[in-house]
Design a protein around this motif. Sequence first.
Motif, short mmCIF file in Angstrom:
data_model
loop_
_atom_site.label_atom_id
_atom_site.label_comp_id
_atom_site.label_asym_id
_atom_site.label_seq_id
_atom_site.Cartn_x
_atom_site.Cartn_y
_atom_site.Cartn_z
N LYS A 191 57.74 31.47 39.70
CA LYS A 191 56.82 32.58 39.95
C LYS A 191 55.54 32.05 40.60
N VAL A 192 55.07 32.77 41.60
CA VAL A 192 53.81 32.42 42.27
C VAL A 192 52.71 33.24 41.59
N LEU A 193 51.80 32.55 40.91
CA LEU A 193 50.79 33.24 40.11
C LEU A 193 49.46 33.35 40.87
N ILE A 194 49.02 34.59 41.05
CA ILE A 194 47.73 34.87 41.67
C ILE A 194 46.87 35.54 40.59
N GLY A 195 45.72 34.97 40.31
CA GLY A 195 44.93 35.50 39.21
C GLY A 195 43.44 35.57 39.47
N ASN A 196 42.78 36.29 38.57
CA ASN A 196 41.32 36.36 38.58
C ASN A 196 40.84 36.26 37.14
N ILE A 197 39.73 35.57 36.94
CA ILE A 197 39.11 35.46 35.61
C ILE A 197 37.75 36.14 35.70
N ALA A 198 37.68 37.35 35.17
CA ALA A 198 36.43 38.12 35.28
C ALA A 198 36.51 39.33 34.38
N ALA A 199 35.35 39.87 34.06
CA ALA A 199 35.30 41.12 33.29
C ALA A 199 35.98 42.23 34.09
N ILE A 200 36.63 43.14 33.39
CA ILE A 200 37.27 44.27 34.07
C ILE A 200 36.22 45.37 34.18
N ALA A 201 35.46 45.29 35.26
CA ALA A 201 34.36 46.21 35.50
C ALA A 201 34.37 46.61 36.97
N ASP A 202 33.68 47.69 37.28
CA ASP A 202 33.76 48.28 38.62
C ASP A 202 33.44 47.29 39.73
N HIS A 203 32.36 46.51 39.57
CA HIS A 203 31.94 45.64 40.67
C HIS A 203 32.89 44.47 40.90
N LYS A 204 33.83 44.24 39.97
CA LYS A 204 34.83 43.18 40.16
C LYS A 204 35.99 43.66 41.04
N ASP A 205 36.08 44.95 41.25
CA ASP A 205 37.04 45.59 42.17
C ASP A 205 38.49 45.16 41.93
N TYR A 206 38.98 45.44 40.73
CA TYR A 206 40.38 45.13 40.43
C TYR A 206 41.35 46.08 41.14
N PHE A 207 40.86 47.21 41.63
CA PHE A 207 41.73 48.07 42.44
C PHE A 207 42.16 47.30 43.69
N ALA A 208 41.23 46.59 44.30
CA ALA A 208 41.56 45.79 45.48
C ALA A 208 42.52 44.66 45.10
N PHE A 209 42.31 44.05 43.95
CA PHE A 209 43.18 42.98 43.47
C PHE A 209 44.63 43.48 43.37
N ILE A 210 44.80 44.65 42.77
CA ILE A 210 46.14 45.21 42.57
C ILE A 210 46.79 45.56 43.91
#
Length: 280
Positions: A191-210
């Motif tokens: 598996k190729v793992l792509i990750g982020n370590i950060a609070a799940i908050a608006d300015h971290k933009d997890y919508f873009a990550f997904i």
Amino acid sequence: MENKVRVLHVSSPLTWRGGEQQIAYLLKGLKEAHPEIESLVVCPEGSVMEAYLTKHDNQHHSYTKRSGLSPSYIFGVLKSIKSYKPNIIHIHDAHAHTAVVIAHLIIGSKIPIILHRRVDFHLKSAFFSRYKYEYKHIQKVICISNAIKTIVSESNIDKDKLELIYSGVDPNRLINTGADIRKELGLDKDKVLIGNIAAIADHKDYFAFIKVIKELRIKNPKIAGLIIGDGPQRNEIENFVKKENLEEHIHFLGYRADANSLIFDLDLFLMPSKTEGLGT
């Protein structure tokens, strides 16, 4: 005791993010390099900071904090100022800033204040939001980037009070402890793992990550996303993952004390933040 310079550090988050790690670095550095300085930290009961301070035998007072502007926490700060009698009060976040200024006003204190500003959000226009930055007993405002210094300059604060001091990183903390996140999650070794370590908050933009993970999986279905952290937007982001039919391919690990080790398991670190205090 009489010869010590007493610093009262005030921190309000229940969780552990970059600012809390910086407090940990500061306490360790002061203890090692400046034995003439004594530190006491005010933090919320049940917070990760309280657990850290207890584990590392750091002086602290903890008080109940049920909301952003919690009266019980404000009066706890007031109590600590009166009992500890610090030479300096060091504020580490926005809610702590509010609590200290209110407590300071109630008791008519003249103890000098240092404010640490680590986020690059623009200052609110409300009266008290502006007032607390221009509060006369704040002697210095530590800004961790030029971007933050520019934003704080929008207030009427004396510009000579602004100091640029970058946040530090201890490279010795980045130790591969042998954590195997693929094994933990039952994922194939390829598996190729792509990750982020950060609070799940608006300015971290997890919508873009997904969206990025979804797009990349079209070309390489072996890709999986890891979200390491927690925060106020978690339910919303989890629902978005379900909407995009990615439940089996994006994994939520929550807050992890071993996050500095998990980074070694990632093939790619993806940080899509809209803004970052030190990265702007």
